[in-house]
Design a protein around this motif. Structure first.
Motif, PDB file in Angstrom:
ATOM      1  N   LEU A 481     -12.445 -27.444  -0.855  1.00  0.00           N
ATOM      2  CA  LEU A 481     -13.686 -27.460  -0.081  1.00  0.00           C
ATOM      3  C   LEU A 481     -14.770 -28.320  -0.726  1.00  0.00           C
ATOM      4  O   LEU A 481     -15.660 -28.825  -0.039  1.00  0.00           O
ATOM      5  CB  LEU A 481     -14.204 -26.028   0.116  1.00  0.00           C
ATOM      6  N   PHE A 482     -14.721 -28.483  -2.050  1.00  0.00           N
ATOM      7  CA  PHE A 482     -15.754 -29.287  -2.720  1.00  0.00           C
ATOM      8  C   PHE A 482     -15.185 -30.522  -3.415  1.00  0.00           C
ATOM      9  O   PHE A 482     -15.917 -31.225  -4.118  1.00  0.00           O
ATOM     10  CB  PHE A 482     -16.534 -28.432  -3.732  1.00  0.00           C
ATOM     11  N   THR A 483     -13.904 -30.801  -3.209  1.00  0.00           N
ATOM     12  CA  THR A 483     -13.287 -31.923  -3.924  1.00  0.00           C
ATOM     13  C   THR A 483     -13.906 -33.265  -3.546  1.00  0.00           C
ATOM     14  O   THR A 483     -14.284 -34.058  -4.428  1.00  0.00           O
ATOM     15  CB  THR A 483     -11.778 -31.974  -3.643  1.00  0.00           C
ATOM     16  N   THR A 484     -13.998 -33.524  -2.259  1.00  0.00           N
ATOM     17  CA  THR A 484     -14.503 -34.832  -1.808  1.00  0.00           C
ATOM     18  C   THR A 484     -15.921 -35.071  -2.317  1.00  0.00           C
ATOM     19  O   THR A 484     -16.240 -36.157  -2.843  1.00  0.00           O
ATOM     20  CB  THR A 484     -14.469 -34.912  -0.271  1.00  0.00           C
ATOM     21  N   MET A 486     -17.392 -33.704  -4.893  1.00  0.00           N
ATOM     22  CA  MET A 486     -17.395 -33.816  -6.345  1.00  0.00           C
ATOM     23  C   MET A 486     -16.938 -35.207  -6.785  1.00  0.00           C
ATOM     24  O   MET A 486     -17.535 -35.813  -7.695  1.00  0.00           O
ATOM     25  CB  MET A 486     -16.483 -32.750  -6.960  1.00  0.00           C
ATOM     26  N   TYR A 487     -15.883 -35.726  -6.151  1.00  0.00           N
ATOM     27  CA  TYR A 487     -15.369 -37.038  -6.547  1.00  0.00           C
ATOM     28  C   TYR A 487     -16.330 -38.160  -6.161  1.00  0.00           C
ATOM     29  O   TYR A 487     -16.436 -39.181  -6.868  1.00  0.00           O
ATOM     30  CB  TYR A 487     -13.980 -37.271  -5.944  1.00  0.00           C
ATOM     31  N   HIS A 488     -17.037 -37.987  -5.050  1.00  0.00           N
ATOM     32  CA  HIS A 488     -18.019 -39.009  -4.671  1.00  0.00           C
ATOM     33  C   HIS A 488     -19.264 -38.936  -5.548  1.00  0.00           C
ATOM     34  O   HIS A 488     -19.891 -39.966  -5.829  1.00  0.00           O
ATOM     35  CB  HIS A 488     -18.405 -38.839  -3.197  1.00  0.00           C
ATOM     36  N   LYS A 489     -19.624 -37.731  -5.990  1.00  0.00           N
ATOM     37  CA  LYS A 489     -20.829 -37.566  -6.795  1.00  0.00           C
ATOM     38  C   LYS A 489     -20.594 -37.953  -8.248  1.00  0.00           C
ATOM     39  O   LYS A 489     -21.395 -38.678  -8.861  1.00  0.00           O
ATOM     40  CB  LYS A 489     -21.272 -36.093  -6.723  1.00  0.00           C
ATOM     41  N   LEU A 490     -19.474 -37.489  -8.829  1.00  0.00           N
ATOM     42  CA  LEU A 490     -19.210 -37.726 -10.244  1.00  0.00           C
ATOM     43  C   LEU A 490     -18.370 -38.973 -10.504  1.00  0.00           C
ATOM     44  O   LEU A 490     -18.332 -39.477 -11.635  1.00  0.00           O
ATOM     45  CB  LEU A 490     -18.492 -36.507 -10.855  1.00  0.00           C
ATOM     46  N   THR A 492     -14.356 -40.840  -9.875  1.00  0.00           N
ATOM     47  CA  THR A 492     -12.986 -40.388 -10.089  1.00  0.00           C
ATOM     48  C   THR A 492     -12.719 -40.012 -11.548  1.00  0.00           C
ATOM     49  O   THR A 492     -11.933 -39.106 -11.829  1.00  0.00           O
ATOM     50  CB  THR A 492     -11.997 -41.483  -9.663  1.00  0.00           C
ATOM     51  N   VAL A 493     -13.370 -40.690 -12.477  1.00  0.00           N
ATOM     52  CA  VAL A 493     -13.105 -40.445 -13.899  1.00  0.00           C
ATOM     53  C   VAL A 493     -13.622 -39.080 -14.313  1.00  0.00           C
ATOM     54  O   VAL A 493     -12.878 -38.228 -14.820  1.00  0.00           O
ATOM     55  CB  VAL A 493     -13.730 -41.547 -14.781  1.00  0.00           C
ATOM     56  N   TRP A 494     -14.909 -38.836 -14.096  1.00  0.00           N
ATOM     57  CA  TRP A 494     -15.499 -37.604 -14.615  1.00  0.00           C
ATOM     58  C   TRP A 494     -15.188 -36.383 -13.762  1.00  0.00           C
ATOM     59  O   TRP A 494     -15.162 -35.253 -14.266  1.00  0.00           O
ATOM     60  CB  TRP A 494     -17.006 -37.785 -14.798  1.00  0.00           C
ATOM     61  N   ALA A 495     -14.911 -36.585 -12.496  1.00  0.00           N
ATOM     62  CA  ALA A 495     -14.468 -35.453 -11.675  1.00  0.00           C
ATOM     63  C   ALA A 495     -13.111 -34.957 -12.170  1.00  0.00           C
ATOM     64  O   ALA A 495     -12.882 -33.745 -12.298  1.00  0.00           O
ATOM     65  CB  ALA A 495     -14.386 -35.863 -10.204  1.00  0.00           C
ATOM     66  N   SER A 496     -12.203 -35.898 -12.466  1.00  0.00           N
ATOM     67  CA  SER A 496     -10.884 -35.524 -12.990  1.00  0.00           C
ATOM     68  C   SER A 496     -10.997 -34.960 -14.403  1.00  0.00           C
ATOM     69  O   SER A 496     -10.292 -34.008 -14.764  1.00  0.00           O
ATOM     70  CB  SER A 496      -9.945 -36.736 -12.977  1.00  0.00           C
ATOM     71  N   ALA A 497     -11.893 -35.546 -15.210  1.00  0.00           N
ATOM     72  CA  ALA A 497     -12.076 -35.056 -16.576  1.00  0.00           C
ATOM     73  C   ALA A 497     -12.642 -33.634 -16.576  1.00  0.00           C
ATOM     74  O   ALA A 497     -12.306 -32.820 -17.446  1.00  0.00           O
ATOM     75  CB  ALA A 497     -13.002 -35.992 -17.349  1.00  0.00           C
TER      76      ALA A 497
END
Length: 531
Positions: A481-484, A486-490, A492-497
């Motif tokens: 529900l919050f993945t998209t 989070m990845y747009h805000k942070l 791809t690097v820091w969202a995955s980290a």
């Protein structure tokens, strides 16, 4: 209640030529009993026991399996056992594929129904919520009706509830169908493990149980691969047409190929047949004498898992760890398309990026028997001082966590590797390779946790597994529900980290319980305490 009406079960070996009756009866009654025994087929294998409420002051005979009896699932041929296991495993793969295949339809569904990406994501969230709720009810029902009816009826409804998903003309119908199909498909997460143990036992149980344990994790990885090819070349509704066809084939196999394997239910049928053949109403199966209430059993199944996880720190910690792992896996179904869009991948190519996780799952599943053999060897060395032939106690539950130690290290390392190779300048194969050890470590984590929970909370093993299943499904439903966002805000690097840091925080759990679990078990309320 007086002793004359209280059901008392005392079991003795049926080969004994003499036994003490449970209640005093007349000489005439004893003669009738003896005549009845002579009328019963000598091949029948029974135990003698006490009285039941509706057979007060009467002995009854408890039916059990004859040596080598063909109806006993343990005596099925190896080919038949494996055929049943593989069909059940494919049923689990089909149901869990349905959980993730929806991710490939998001854009088409958004365009057709005029909904936002967040609402479309509810397609996976509601299905997983159904997978978490279903086992609380379907598991205990199998104790009364057996495995086969649960499989057949639940899979029939799984097929039927996917039809409105395929034909939906509005988002409400689509989402309700997703939730109900999730509840229906949950039978393979709550009952199928029991089917495997119905067929195999002892050392030969390890390999088939490993195959089954890996199947619910392989399904979510297959979903985007299948869905990517379908939605790249045709209408999104064909995603569900294909799913319905696959599920319908599984349903046919479950009805015509997979028999009942739950021994208590089979012995109940045997007792009913013998009563009809002999006219001896004293013949009973143990299941008939337990007097359990379906409603009470289901209510206990719903409440005990929550009580257990609230009072057992080990269960709470390991459930949290495995729940975050599954949440991250389902997060990837939204994250991978974002990551690999940077490399210009189309829909079917994005689906193929999940092959790395799938490879890790398959390799870890195939290696599970090796870890089991390692535990057995360690146990042999532990009791090497005992004389040959003397009984050796089973390994302590903490030994099962050895696999989890590898998983606790591999999963965060793999995620850090993945995170810092998601830059567009890094070749796309590198993050895919990084996902292989994540899939590998995830299976080791789950396998070790499942075995540990069952061993520690043996009297409440089903409730321990239900608590784990519910928590896993809750987080797996929430993370997408919050993945998209989070990845747009942070990025791809820091969202995955960030996901990797979550696993680093959980990494000490299996180490802590491996070294100190024997102490913590002394204060367990629901578990087997360390002497």
């Amino acid at each position: 209640m007086s002793s004359a009406t209280t059901p008392t079960i005392s079991v003795t070996d049926h080969h004994q030529s003499k036994m003490e009756p449970v209640t005093v009866a007349s000489k005439e009654t004893e003669e009738k009993r003896e005549q009845s025994r002579q009328d019963v087929q000598p091949a029948r294998d029974v135990e003698k026991g006490g009285s039941s409420q509706h057979l007060a002051n009467e002995e009854y005979e408890i039916v059990k399996w004859d040596d080598g009896e063909a109806a006993n699932p343990h005596n099925f041929s190896k080919a038949r056992k494996w055929m049943i296991v593989l069909i059940v495993c494919m049923g689990a793969v089909c149901a869990t594929t349905c959980s993730s295949v929806v991710a490939s339809t998001y854009q088409a569904v958004e365009d057709e129904f005029g909904i936002s990406g967040e609402v479309a994501t509810l397609g996976v969230t509601l299905f997983i919520a159904g997978l978490g709720i279903g086992p609380l009810f379907l598991g205990p029902l199998s104790e009364f009706f057996g495995r086969a009816p649960i499989y057949r009826w639940s899979y029939l409804f799984f097929v039927l509830f996917n039809i409105p998903v395929a034909l939906a003309r509005n988002p409400e119908t689509w989402l309700v169908g997703r939730f109900l199909s999730g509840v229906s498909g949950a039978a393979f997460l709550s009952v199928a493990g029991g089917s495997v143990s119905d067929l195999f036992y002892g050392p030969e149980l390890s390999l088939p149980m490993s195959v089954y344990s890996g199947s619910p994790f392989l399904g979510p990885v297959i979903g985007p691969i299948i869905g990517g090819f379908i939605n790249e070349h045709t209408n999104w509704r064909w995603t569900w047409y294909v799913q319905i066809i696959w599920a319908a084939i599984e349903l046919v196999l479950l009805v015509f190929v997979v028999p009942e394997t739950y021994s208590p239910v089979l012995l109940k049928r045997k007792a009913r047949r013998l009563r009809k053949e002999t006219g001896d109403d004293r013949i009973r199966a143990k299941l008939e004498l337990e007097g359990k209430s379906i409603v009470k059993t289901v209510m206990l199944s719903v409440t005990i898992p929550f009580k257990l996880v609230a009072s057992e720190p080990m269960a709470l910690a390991l459930n949290t760890w495995t729940s975050i792992l599954l949440g991250i896996l389902y997060m990837f179904f939204s994250a991978f398309p974002i990551v690999f869009s940077q490399h210009g991948f189309n829909l079917q190519e994005k689906g193929l990026t999940f092959l790395g996780i799938g490879l890790g799952i398959i390799v870890a599943t195939s290696m599970n028997p090796l870890f089991t053999a390692q535990v057995a060897r360690r146990n042999e060395r532990r009791y090497a001082h005992l004389p040959p032939g003397e009984h050796r106690p089973p390994p302590p539950p903490e030994e099962h966590l050895i696999k989890g130690l590898y998983g606790a290290v591999l999963c965060p390392l793999a995620l850090f590797w993945f995170a810092f190779t998601t830059y567009p300048s890094v070749h796309w194969i590198v993050p895919i390779i990084a996902s292989v050890p994540f899939g590998f470590g995830m299976v080791l984590a789950y396998s070790s946790t499942f075995t540990f929970l069952v061993d520690v909370y043996r009297p409440f093993a089903a409730s321990a597994m239900a608590s784990n299943s519910f928590m896993r499904s809750a987080l797996a439903a929430a993370f997408p529900l919050f993945t998209t966002q989070m990845y747009h805000k942070l990025g791809t690097v820091w969202a995955s980290a960030l996901c990797a840091f979550l696993l680093v925080a959980c990494a000490p759990f299996p180490f802590l319980f491996y070294f100190y679990g024997h102490r913590l078990r002394k204060s367990c309320k629901y578990g087997v305490k360390e002497e």
